[in-house]
Motif scaffolding. Structure first.
Motif, short mmCIF file in Angstrom:
data_model
loop_
_atom_site.label_atom_id
_atom_site.label_comp_id
_atom_site.label_asym_id
_atom_site.label_seq_id
_atom_site.Cartn_x
_atom_site.Cartn_y
_atom_site.Cartn_z
N LYS A 1 -7.12 7.31 -1.57
CA LYS A 1 -5.79 7.03 -1.08
C LYS A 1 -5.61 6.33 0.13
O LYS A 1 -6.04 5.20 0.18
CB LYS A 1 -5.17 8.62 -1.06
N TRP A 2 -5.29 6.94 1.10
CA TRP A 2 -4.94 5.99 2.49
C TRP A 2 -6.20 5.21 3.00
O TRP A 2 -6.13 4.40 3.90
CB TRP A 2 -4.23 6.69 3.59
N TYR B 1 -0.88 3.37 -2.89
CA TYR B 1 -2.35 4.22 -2.10
C TYR B 1 -2.28 5.43 -3.09
O TYR B 1 -3.58 5.89 -3.21
CB TYR B 1 -1.85 4.73 -0.97
N SER B 2 -1.30 6.01 -3.98
CA SER B 2 -1.68 7.22 -4.66
C SER B 2 -2.60 6.95 -5.97
O SER B 2 -3.09 7.95 -6.48
CB SER B 2 -0.40 8.15 -5.06
N VAL C 1 -6.48 -0.28 0.19
CA VAL C 1 -5.48 0.12 1.13
C VAL C 1 -5.63 -0.19 2.47
O VAL C 1 -4.82 -1.10 3.13
CB VAL C 1 -4.95 1.45 0.88
N GLN D 1 -5.30 5.11 -5.89
CA GLN D 1 -6.57 4.91 -5.47
C GLN D 1 -7.33 5.84 -5.10
O GLN D 1 -6.91 6.90 -4.55
CB GLN D 1 -6.61 3.66 -4.07
N PRO E 1 0.81 -1.08 0.07
CA PRO E 1 -0.07 0.08 -0.02
C PRO E 1 0.91 1.30 0.04
O PRO E 1 0.24 2.51 -0.62
CB PRO E 1 -0.62 -0.34 1.46
N SER F 1 -8.66 4.57 1.08
CA SER F 1 -9.44 3.57 0.39
C SER F 1 -9.75 2.17 0.57
O SER F 1 -8.87 1.57 1.47
CB SER F 1 -8.72 3.65 -1.05
#
Length: 574
Positions: free
Chosen positions: A290-291, A284-285, A296, A287, A280, A293
């Protein structure tokens, strides 16, 4: 040991190793309770000549030379491989899974070496490396390239690890640091080859031909060492030192036996846990959210649960533990392993996008960039030879790491926070690399000697495997952190600095190194890209410096072992 006793004792009845009847033999006796692969190697070194020992070290030097040339060139080409699929930001990601899997599988490789023998493990590792090269030569996307990296790094890590075991088997402890340095000395020469070679392939037949060519070269240079060791093994068989015996297990009994012996359940849990937990950081970037999502979050949860399950499985369920915890209770071994992991975390945080930085910010060509990035290789290998001689002379190693290796590494990495910026000249960057290279050469040799000095010969393969596992996992963690910083900082800063007329090209600039280099130096777009690089690199160097604080404590807990008169190995050794 006869067949019946071997089966009853749970040992793999592959060979029976015994002392020759001739009382005039120079064999002093095999390591007590050692596994069959260790006994095979001790038997091999007892029958081979000094000439074969010299030939073996020359062959190991040649293998390392090809590997070093291959590593330097592949590292230079990697950003162009990912950029060819418009995925330059995934440059660090391609090494995460390969680092984890290649590092963790060193422990079962140690079992292969100890159970079946050193040459067999060497052949297996060369096969994996060649398979990885073949897949990379024919890959059609970053995903396949990353999968090929798993096979490649598994083979490369295990091959270099097996060479390390060969050195440990065939050298006295006081000389071992120097012999490690000698076998790794080709990096001093290949620094000057990797750059021109990478440019020759990149602007000539293409990067695919590079991987194809080295498939053949690697096989050609690795085969003679395998046949040399097998020749001496069969020589030991003819001398009656090794008596081959046939296994009486059925196929299913063998499957069950080796599943237990290699701790298949623990291996699955730790590899899966680390992969799920670390991926992740680089994904992550991509999705939504991001964090936060679902992908992740679920990766973190699954990875964490698998790592917890691994610890519980090893403690309460596993018939044979994956990690020999009794070795890790030794403060010298544990300190050396954690130091190895710390060094690789730090190195991979600041090194992942270093080549791209040198080309974009400092305006170096690909060849010039490889010269700078390989300062670590040439400097550490040169300095490690002096460190090996110092260990032979003084009989000690802790002082070198504590008073030189750790503080100078921290100095070099810390200075990069200031000097790896667009407004600084390349000379200061080179200065930092020299500091890190000399100190790194001292730490790599001393950490390996520390781990080996704290145990017996029968555990050398396992201890070096654990040390290698910490290194590879540390590298994966460093790559993950580097990828997280890059994907979290670079695109945002790029959007902030890019002129309005270039905002439409933001994603293409972010995704491709050649696109970044296409803007001439001094133009507003190139200046914006360089400033974004500088902001990203600053935080990478901050993280790399902070983690090095652990190194002080790792070395401080080592026992100050005197290795000058320490005897571990049997037979004809260096």
């Amino acid at each position: 040991m006869n067949v019946e006793k071997a089966v009853e004792a749970g040992h793999p009845p592959v060979v029976d190793v015994k002392h020759p009847v001739d009382s005039s033999s120079s064999i002093e006796g095999f390591t007590p309770d050692a596994q069959e692969g260790v006994k095979k190697m001790e038997a091999t070194t007892s029958v081979w000549s000094k000439k074969h020992l010299i030939v073996a070290y020359i062959l190991m030097w040649c293998i390392t030379f090809v590997d070093a040339m291959q590593q330097g060139t592949s590292g230079a080409l990697q950003p162009y491989v990912t950029s060819s699929f418009y995925q330059h930001s995934l440059t660090a990601y391609t090494g995460i899974m390969s680092g984890i899997i290649g590092g963790v599988l060193k422990l079962p490789m140690a079992k292969v070496l100890d159970i079946f023998g050193r040459p067999q493990g060497f052949a297996l590792s060369v096969g994996c490396l060649i398979l990885g090269l073949i897949i990379m030569a024919s890959c059609n996307g970053v995903q396949v390239y990353a999968a090929a990296q798993i096979f490649y790094w598994l083979g490369y890590n295990c091959m270099s690890y097996t060479l390390g075991i060969f050195i440990a088997d065939t050298s006295s402890l006081k000389n071992r640091g120097f012999m490690f340095a000698y076998v790794n000395s080709p990096y001093i020469a290949t620094v000057w080859i990797a750059g021109p070679l990478s440019e020759a392939f990149l602007y000539g037949p293409g990067w695919r031909w590079f991987y194809g060519a080295f498939t053949i070269i690697t096989l050609a240079v690795a085969s003679p060492l395998y046949f040399l060791f097998m020749h001496n093994y069969h020589k030991a068989v003819k001398a009656g030192i090794i008596v081959p015996i046939k296994s009486e297990r059925t196929f299913m009994q063998s499957v069950k036996y080796y599943a237990i012996e290699f701790d298949a359940g623990g291996l699955f849990l730790i590899m899966g846990g680390l992969v799920f937990f670390l991926l992740p950081f680089s994904l992550y970037s991509y999705q939504d959210g991001k964090w936060n999502s679902p992908l992740v979050v679920s990766f973190f949860i699954i990875g964490g649960l698998m790592l917890i399950a691994f610890a519980l499985y090893e403690k309460y369920v596993a018939p044979k533990t994956f990690i020999p915890f009794e070795l890790l209770t030794d403060r010298t071994v544990l300190g050396a392993c954690i130091l190895a992991g710390t060094l690789f975390v730090s190195f991979y945080i600041w090194n992942a996008y270093f080549s791209s930085f040198l080309q974009v910010v400092n305006g170096l060509t690909l060849t010039q960039a490889t010269y700078v990035t390989n300062i670590y290789s040439i400097g550490s290998c040169f300095w490690s030879i002096l460190v090996g001689l110092a260990i032979i002379w003084t009989g000690r190693f802790k002082w070198i790491a504590l008073y030189f290796g750790v503080p100078v590494t921290m100095l070099g990495v810390g200075l990069m926070i200031h000097f790896r910026q667009p407004d600084q000249t390349i000379g200061y960057v080179v200065m930092c690399q020299i500091f890190i290279a000399f100190a790194g050469g001292a730490l790599v040799i001393t950490e390996q000697i520390a781990a080996m000095a704290a145990t017996d010969h029968q555990y050398i393969a396992v201890v070096l495997a654990i040390e290698g596992m910490f290194s590879s996992i540390g590298g994966s963690i460093g790559s993950s952190v580097s990828a997280a910083i890059w994907t979290g900082v670079f695109p945002d800063k790029l959007a902030e600095y890019l002129p309005a007329e270039n905002q439409a090209d933001l994603l293409t600039i972010y995704a491709s190194l050649p696109t970044q280099l296409s803007f001439p130096k001094g133009t507003p777009a190139r200046i914006a890209i360089e400033k974004a690089y500088g902001d990203s690199q600053k935080w990478m160097c901050v993280g790399a410096t902070a983690i090095m604080i652990l190194a002080i404590f790792c070395v401080a807990v080592w026992r100050d072992i005197r290795v000058k008169d320490f005897k571990q190995t049997k037979g004809t050794v260096a």
